[in-house]
Design a protein around this motif. Structure first.
Motif, PDB file in Angstrom:
ATOM      1  N   UNK A  99       1.197  -1.104   0.110  1.00 55.96           N
ATOM      2  CA  UNK A  99       0.202  -0.226  -0.211  1.00 55.96           C
ATOM      3  C   UNK A  99       0.844   1.830   0.367  1.00 55.96           C
ATOM      4  N   UNK A 100       2.440   0.885   0.076  1.00 56.49           N
ATOM      5  CA  UNK A 100       3.168   2.121   0.057  1.00 56.49           C
ATOM      6  C   UNK A 100       2.636   3.683   0.832  1.00 56.49           C
ATOM      7  N   UNK A 105      -1.065   5.850  10.251  1.00 60.56           N
ATOM      8  CA  UNK A 105      -1.675   5.120  12.050  1.00 60.56           C
ATOM      9  C   UNK A 105      -3.310   5.129  11.714  1.00 60.56           C
ATOM     10  N   UNK A 106      -4.332   6.062  10.511  1.00 64.36           N
ATOM     11  CA  UNK A 106      -5.626   6.251  11.059  1.00 64.36           C
ATOM     12  C   UNK A 106      -5.482   5.233   9.037  1.00 64.36           C
ATOM     13  N   UNK A 107      -5.013   4.559   9.033  1.00 58.09           N
ATOM     14  CA  UNK A 107      -5.738   3.886   8.294  1.00 58.09           C
ATOM     15  C   UNK A 107      -5.201   2.408   8.445  1.00 58.09           C
ATOM     16  N   UNK A 114     -11.761  -2.928  11.634  1.00 55.27           N
ATOM     17  CA  UNK A 114     -12.620  -4.097  11.734  1.00 55.27           C
ATOM     18  C   UNK A 114     -12.426  -5.045  11.409  1.00 55.27           C
ATOM     19  N   UNK A 115     -11.157  -5.343  11.629  1.00 57.65           N
ATOM     20  CA  UNK A 115     -10.555  -7.022  12.446  1.00 57.65           C
ATOM     21  C   UNK A 115     -10.068  -7.101  10.514  1.00 57.65           C
ATOM     22  N   UNK A 116      -9.763  -6.424   9.638  1.00 53.65           N
ATOM     23  CA  UNK A 116      -9.024  -6.946   8.074  1.00 53.65           C
ATOM     24  C   UNK A 116      -7.689  -7.275   8.928  1.00 53.65           C
ATOM     25  N   UNK A 145      -6.796   4.348   0.297  1.00 47.62           N
ATOM     26  CA  UNK A 145      -7.182   2.807   1.256  1.00 47.62           C
ATOM     27  C   UNK A 145      -8.630   3.763   2.027  1.00 47.62           C
ATOM     28  N   UNK A 146      -8.117   5.085   2.048  1.00 48.54           N
ATOM     29  CA  UNK A 146      -8.623   5.150   3.478  1.00 48.54           C
ATOM     30  C   UNK A 146     -10.958   5.187   2.916  1.00 48.54           C
TER      31      UNK A 146
END
Length: 223
Positions: A99-100, A105-107, A114-116, A145-146
């Motif tokens: 994801x570069x 930290x937020x993502x 979410x448990x991802x 990504x957000x």
């Protein structure tokens, strides 16, 4: 400390700086002897790898704090691994490669919530290889990504509702059907309905755009 710095390929001065910044945990002490272990070495290699990928020390500290506040893999997976989804083990550097610059930290906090993602020692576990690869592809296509994560939260709400519909049907009308048989049937229905819904939506959007494009390309009338 000298042995650890040598193994990590950094100077003792750099190692002391990382300790002062709280980037690595303190050593285990026995009297005047400080013992460092593989966990410290893995953390140092992670710091080096993330620095090479453009992250700052402040950013790395925030990422580490976010990971440490997340749930561990046993809590996310429950009593057993998902029956169909395959979890993927990643180092923080490998996650950054997927994801570069989107690894913030937020993502991370959202993905953990979410448990991802879950943690397992110095490793990160993504709950589903399919979700990981699709999310990375969307990011490569230019979707932040957000946005991927917020959309995933909404999709999960609808997926939970769909699952409830199929489970109720099974309990009410198919007492002899094994739960494992329900999965392919439910997936087939949802896949077909989603495909048709996308067709309808795209046709509507195409019909909305086309008159506007035709108006924009029309020749002005002679006056």
């Amino acid at each position: 400390m000298e042995e650890l710095a040598k193994e990590a390929g950094i100077t003792v001065r750099t190692l002391r700086f990382y300790r002062e910044r709280g980037l690595i945990p303190p050593p285990r002490r026995e009297g005047r002897i400080a013992w460092y272990d593989d966990h410290h070495l893995a953390r140092l290699r992670t710091i080096t790898g993330l620095l090479e990928r453009g992250h700052t020390l402040n950013g790395i500290a925030d990422l580490a704090a976010t990971f440490e506040s997340g749930r561990d893999v046993a809590e996310v997976l429950g009593l057993g691994e998902p029956t169909e989804e395959t979890p993927v083990r990643l180092t923080p550097e490998q996650l950054a490669d997927y994801f570069e610059s989107e690894v913030t930290p937020e993502n991370l906090a959202t993905a953990l919530d979410l448990g991802y993602l879950a943690t397992d020692g110095d490793e990160i576990v993504h709950i589903s290889r399919r979700l990981l690869e699709v999310s990375a592809e969307l990011v490569r296509e230019g979707v932040p990504l957000s946005t991927v994560l917020s959309s995933g939260r909404r999709v999960r709400e609808h997926a939970d509702a769909l699952a409830e519909i199929f489970v109720r049907v099974l309990h009410a009308h198919a007492a002899e059907t094994e739960p494992a048989q329900l999965r392919p049937l439910a997936r087939a229905v949802v896949d077909a309905e989603l495909s048709m819904a996308l067709d309808r939506r795209l046709r509507r959007e195409d019909g909305t755009r086309r008159p506007q494009e035709e108006d924009a390309g029309a020749e002005p009338e002679a006056g």
